[in-house]
Design a protein around this motif. Structure first.
Motif, PDB file in Angstrom:
ATOM      1  N   GLN A 136       2.544  -8.355   6.303  1.00 29.59           N
ATOM      2  CA  GLN A 136       2.058  -7.731   5.069  1.00 29.59           C
ATOM      3  C   GLN A 136       0.659  -8.244   4.709  1.00 29.59           C
ATOM      4  OE1 GLN A 136       5.082  -8.479   2.048  1.00 29.59           O
ATOM      5  NE2 GLN A 136       5.853  -6.383   2.272  1.00 29.59           N
ATOM      6  N   SER A 137      -0.129  -7.360   4.130  1.00 26.68           N
ATOM      7  CA  SER A 137      -1.472  -7.707   3.674  1.00 26.68           C
ATOM      8  C   SER A 137      -1.566  -7.494   2.170  1.00 26.68           C
ATOM      9  CB  SER A 137      -2.525  -6.851   4.382  1.00 26.68           C
ATOM     10  OG  SER A 137      -2.478  -7.053   5.778  1.00 26.68           O
ATOM     11  N   ALA A 138      -2.548  -8.134   1.546  1.00 25.65           N
ATOM     12  CA  ALA A 138      -2.782  -7.968   0.110  1.00 25.65           C
ATOM     13  C   ALA A 138      -4.203  -8.415  -0.191  1.00 25.65           C
ATOM     14  CB  ALA A 138      -1.777  -8.786  -0.696  1.00 25.65           C
ATOM     15  N   GLU A 145      -9.201  -9.520   1.476  1.00 23.78           N
ATOM     16  CA  GLU A 145      -7.939  -9.080   2.075  1.00 23.78           C
ATOM     17  C   GLU A 145      -7.373 -10.185   2.960  1.00 23.78           C
ATOM     18  OE1 GLU A 145      -6.185  -5.099   4.265  1.00 23.78           O
ATOM     19  OE2 GLU A 145      -8.142  -5.825   4.877  1.00 23.78           O
ATOM     20  N   THR A 152      -3.802 -11.381   5.348  1.00 22.38           N
ATOM     21  CA  THR A 152      -2.590 -10.910   6.025  1.00 22.38           C
ATOM     22  C   THR A 152      -1.753 -12.120   6.413  1.00 22.38           C
ATOM     23  OG1 THR A 152      -3.795  -9.026   6.952  1.00 22.38           O
ATOM     24  CG2 THR A 152      -1.684  -9.589   7.972  1.00 22.38           C
ATOM     25  N   GLN A 163      -1.860  -5.322  -4.659  1.00 25.89           N
ATOM     26  CA  GLN A 163      -2.002  -4.220  -3.708  1.00 25.89           C
ATOM     27  C   GLN A 163      -1.455  -4.586  -2.329  1.00 25.89           C
ATOM     28  OE1 GLN A 163      -5.928  -2.329  -3.731  1.00 25.89           O
ATOM     29  NE2 GLN A 163      -6.381  -3.346  -5.680  1.00 25.89           N
ATOM     30  N   VAL A 164      -0.184  -4.985  -2.307  1.00 32.69           N
ATOM     31  CA  VAL A 164       0.449  -5.315  -1.029  1.00 32.69           C
ATOM     32  C   VAL A 164       0.534  -4.063  -0.167  1.00 32.69           C
ATOM     33  CG1 VAL A 164       2.541  -6.210   0.060  1.00 32.69           C
ATOM     34  CG2 VAL A 164       1.754  -7.167  -2.128  1.00 32.69           C
ATOM     35  N   HIS A 165       0.186  -4.181   1.125  1.00 37.36           N
ATOM     36  CA  HIS A 165       0.159  -3.021   2.010  1.00 37.36           C
ATOM     37  C   HIS A 165       0.295  -3.471   3.457  1.00 37.36           C
ATOM     38  CE1 HIS A 165      -3.982  -4.544   1.731  1.00 37.36           C
ATOM     39  NE2 HIS A 165      -4.157  -4.067   2.959  1.00 37.36           N
ATOM     40  N   GLU A 166       0.545  -2.521   4.307  1.00 38.96           N
ATOM     41  CA  GLU A 166       0.538  -2.789   5.742  1.00 38.96           C
ATOM     42  C   GLU A 166      -0.866  -2.510   6.251  1.00 38.96           C
ATOM     43  OE1 GLU A 166       3.109  -3.959   7.493  1.00 38.96           O
ATOM     44  OE2 GLU A 166       4.354  -4.030   5.682  1.00 38.96           O
ATOM     45  N   LYS A 167      -1.490  -3.513   6.820  1.00 34.85           N
ATOM     46  CA  LYS A 167      -2.880  -3.369   7.253  1.00 34.85           C
ATOM     47  C   LYS A 167      -2.971  -2.503   8.496  1.00 34.85           C
ATOM     48  CE  LYS A 167      -7.083  -5.979   8.225  1.00 34.85           C
ATOM     49  NZ  LYS A 167      -7.710  -7.304   8.309  1.00 34.85           N
ATOM     50  N   LYS A 168      -3.905  -1.553   8.453  1.00 38.35           N
ATOM     51  CA  LYS A 168      -4.144  -0.699   9.609  1.00 38.35           C
ATOM     52  C   LYS A 168      -5.329  -1.249  10.399  1.00 38.35           C
ATOM     53  CE  LYS A 168      -2.420   3.497   7.350  1.00 38.35           C
ATOM     54  NZ  LYS A 168      -2.760   4.864   6.899  1.00 38.35           N
TER      55      LYS A 168
END
Length: 793
Positions: free
Chosen positions: A10-12, A37, A39, A73-78
């Motif tokens: 997970q990234s944020a 950012e 990860t 803004q937790v997200h899956e990093k592309k």
């Protein structure tokens, strides 16, 4: 949420960084600024610490530190698409562009250095960016190079090849000019107090964003600078490029692409460095915060605060010999060392703090975060204009694949145990043992030849005894152990060069915390298996005095290679061959166990408190450099041989003399009537409870204080060169007790002197000697007592 709540993958984006003091400042300097950012890549096998990725590199943090960092803004990093633009290598124009470089330099013609006059350079950069490799290329020196942060812990000087007037100083790695650990203070003090004629700032081009943070602060010092972009071969190999000429124009300093490992670009770098230093061409730019008309722009608020501070502090800074811009930025970010040096009046201090408070209100950030954010904002903008991001490097892909096993949840500890066991077996049962046997046979042949030669020419029996029993017996017995020691250093060097030792620190941190230490302490301890002196010096990478002192006191429990001759002699004599490797591993394990128990005692008594935070960059795995490994082996072999033919040579002669003559300087009728027997008999009673009351044993232990190898040389001399007579001094069980005592008793005089220097006083050194001897006696007595109870004695 806080960063510790992220799951692997997970990234944020960082919202705020909590905490206070040097650790928080260090995290900001490492790039953990608002809106960065991050990860979460991995959690250590024991659940703590964690490995995060930011700004193109990996960093380890404990959960305690991660809990202080709020993210959003937790997200899956592309994966970012790789730009194909400008993938071809750009040829650097070399010295031809110096006229253009001059145009944006400040040229101090009044203070030009005459041709042929001495010039001093500082070699500065982040940890593990290739400084020592570049230093070796510049000077032709053979300093050891490793692949974990903090290999260089002291400054080293060398003359640049073909330029006898130019001296370069290799400084310990530093992330910013706000020092976090004691070896970083060495670098800052040298740059600020010595003020070299020029600085060669080496930057890891594969991680340029974080590395340039230090560059910006170095430029503010007002000293001529050349930027060396190292590892450019890796950048190109992975499809990236750096617009070197544009980077020069924006920064206002010469930028030279190099590969220190491959000796590429070194001559051009030297030419640039000599030019800017000789002509006093200081950086043309020190302002990295462009003015903004927008009162809500955080960077604009920082700009206004710094420029107002520069005008206000200019006279005081100049009076203390400090650059005004550097002084202002350091005071804005609350640097206590600069504040103490400047000693502002109460009125100016009040005005200054008011200016800072205004900046904090406008930016919504505290003073430290605002400065770090300003610098990284400039770097991001700079990199966007000049850097074409490479593909994920093959080195990184390889590292991630290897780490799935070597730092895996269920495989990390077994792998570590297996690797260390393999090192011991190969050292003591296979390679090292075989080479030592060959070396011993060769030495025996040489001694036999010398013996026949002296006999044939009818040399005086006393001189004959001195040469054969004293010198050859003492020095030869130690030299025969050289291959075992070299083999051990060979494997330790490989572990260090690959980057595995840094992973061991990551894996073992939680375990070491239980005894009051940080995972970073594992590095000096592993180095201690080679030699205690560099291991004790390596503790400078620890930022906490408490952790440093505890690690120094525990390092002697890690059995150094100087004790290998003792182990090899005793184990080879009293243990069956199939159990010799097991006995050797058992000794090392006992040393570690005693160290753990001692650490627990220190933690509960003298060194209460929490261990230093675990903040460490994890380098990529790299194939060991044959040159680096060879340099280390050659250096250690040379050092061992030098010790054999100086300290051990002298000690062998002294021991032979004391054993051969009585107090009236007549040849002693028997060894029992010698001067040595008289002296040894004084302390022999101390060892009676341990099972070895013979004066020859106590004498060997005393001589071992100068160098542990002297224990073997002394016993050999006292036995007339025939080590097969060891059975007259020991039984198999008392040999074990003797091994336990020599494992734990006081380190050599060189290590004690290093303890004195690093811990700041004779009291600490004397305390170390007494403590180690007491611990050795108590543990050896306990082993002997158990043997009595079970009938082994």
């Amino acid at each position: 949420m806080t960063m510790d709540q992220l799951k692997p993958g997970q990234s944020a984006y960082i919202l705020s960084i909590g905490g206070s003091g040097a650790l928080r400042h260090h995290l900001l300097d490492m790039g953990l600024t608002p809106q960065t950012e991050v990860t979460l890549q991995k959690i250590a096998p024991m659940g703590d610490p964690v490995q995060i990725k930011l700004r193109g590199y990996e960093l380890t943090l404990r959960l305690d530190e991660a809990q202080k960092i709020t993210v959003e803004q937790v997200h899956e990093k592309k994966a970012l698409p790789h730009s194909e633009q400008r993938r071809t290598a750009v040829t650097h124009p070399g010295m031809g562009e110096l006229g253009r470089v001059r145009s944006y330099h400040f040229h101090d013609s009044a203070n030009e250095i005459p041709k042929g006059a001495n010039i001093r350079f500082a070699l500065a950069g982040n940890q593990n960016c290739g400084k020592t490799t570049l230093f070796n290329q510049l000077t032709g020196a053979n300093q050891h190079v490793g692949n974990f942060p903090g290999v260089t812990v002291d400054r080293k000087d060398g003359v640049i090849r073909n330029h006898l007037e130019a001296v370069v100083t290799d400084l310990p790695g530093i992330y910013s000019l706000s020092p976090y650990s004691s070896e970083e203070i060495v670098t800052r003090d040298f740059l600020m107090d010595t003020r070299p004629d020029g600085i060669i700032n080496i930057v890891d081009a594969t991680n340029i964003e974080r590395n340039l943070y230090l560059t910006m602060q170095i430029m503010e010092l007002g000293i001529p600078v050349v930027l060396a972009l190292n590892m450019m071969d890796e950048v190109r190999a992975n499809g990236g490029s750096i617009r070197v000429n544009e980077l020069e124009e924006i920064l206002g300093i010469p930028v030279v692409p190099i590969s220190a490992a491959k000796n590429e670009g070194i001559e051009e770098l030297i030419d640039h460095a000599l030019h800017v230093a000789r002509y006093r061409e200081v950086p043309g730019r020190v302002d990295f915060c462009p003015a903004s008309a927008d009162e809500h722009d955080p960077v604009g608020a920082v700009h206004r605060c710094i420029h107002a501070a520069v005008h206000m502090l200019e006279l005081e800074a100049k009076g203390k010999g400090l650059p005004a811009r550097f002084t202002a930025t350091k005071l804005v970010e609350n640097d206590h060392l600069i504040a103490e040096k400047l000693s502002l009046s109460t009125e100016k201090q009040t005005t200054f703090e008011h200016m800072v408070a205004m900046m904090e209100k406008e930016t919504g950030l505290d003073r430290e975060a605002a400065l770090a954010n300003m610098r990284f904002s400039f770097i991001e903008s700079l990199c966007a204009k000049t850097v074409v991001r490479p593909h994920e490097s093959k080195e990184h892909r390889r590292s991630m694949a290897i780490d799935r096993i070597l730092t895996g949840k269920y495989t990390a500890i077994p792998c570590f145990a297996g690797i260390m066991a393999l090192v011991f077996v190969l050292t003591f049962n296979v390679i090292g043992a075989a080479l030592s046997d060959w070396m011993g046979a060769g030495i025996d042949a040489v001694v036999s030849l010398i013996d026949r030669l002296l006999t044939s020419v009818q040399v005086n029996p006393i001189v004959h005894s001195l040469v054969i029993d004293g010198i050859c017996g003492g020095v030869g017995s130690v030299l025969s152990m050289l291959p075992t020691i070299v083999t051990m250093f060979f494997f330790l060097s490989i572990l260090e060069d690959t980057g595995y030792i840094a992973r061991v620190a990551f894996v073992m941190d939680r375990l070491l915390r239980k005894i009051g230490l940080s995972g970073r302490s594992i590095v000096p301890m592993l180095v201690g298996f080679g030699c205690s002196v560099p291991a004790i010096m390596a503790t400078r990478t620890l930022s906490s005095e408490r952790d440093r002192k505890m690690t120094i006191l525990l390092t002697p429990f890690m059995s150094c290679t100087a004790k290998l001759p003792i182990y090899t002699l005793m184990i080879g004599t009293f243990f069956p061959k199939q159990y010799q490797a097991l006995a050797m591993v058992g000794l090392y394990a006992l040393g570690i166990l005693c160290g753990i128990l001692y650490a627990l005692i220190l933690k509960k008594t003298k060194y209460r408190g929490e261990p230093v935070p675990f903040v460490m960059e994890l380098p990529n795995y790299r194939l060991p450099s044959a040159k680096s490994v060879w340099q280390l082996i050659a250096e250690k072999a040379k050092g061992f041989a030098k010790k054999a033919f100086t300290i051990i040579f002298a000690a062998s002669i002294v021991i032979w003399f004391l054993q051969t003559f009585d107090v009236r300087l007549n040849v002693a009728a028997s060894a029992d009537q010698s001067i040595l027997a008289l002296l040894g008999g004084v302390i022999a009673p101390l060892f009676i409870p341990l099972g070895f009351e013979d004066w020859r044993v106590s004498t060997a232990l005393i001589t071992g204080f100068t160098a542990k190898e002297n224990v073997v040389s002394t016993l050999t001399v006292l036995l007339g060169g025939d080590v097969s007579l060891l059975g007259s001094l020991f039984t198999p069980f008392t040999a074990i007790v003797f091994l336990v005592f020599t494992l734990l008793y006081t380190p050599c005089v060189a290590a004690v002197a290093t303890v004195k220097r690093e811990m700041g006083g004779t009291k600490a050194a004397v305390g170390t000697v007494i403590a180690q001897c007491a611990i050795a006696w108590i543990i050896a007595f306990a082993v002997h007592s158990v043997g009595l109870l079970v009938g082994l004695v």
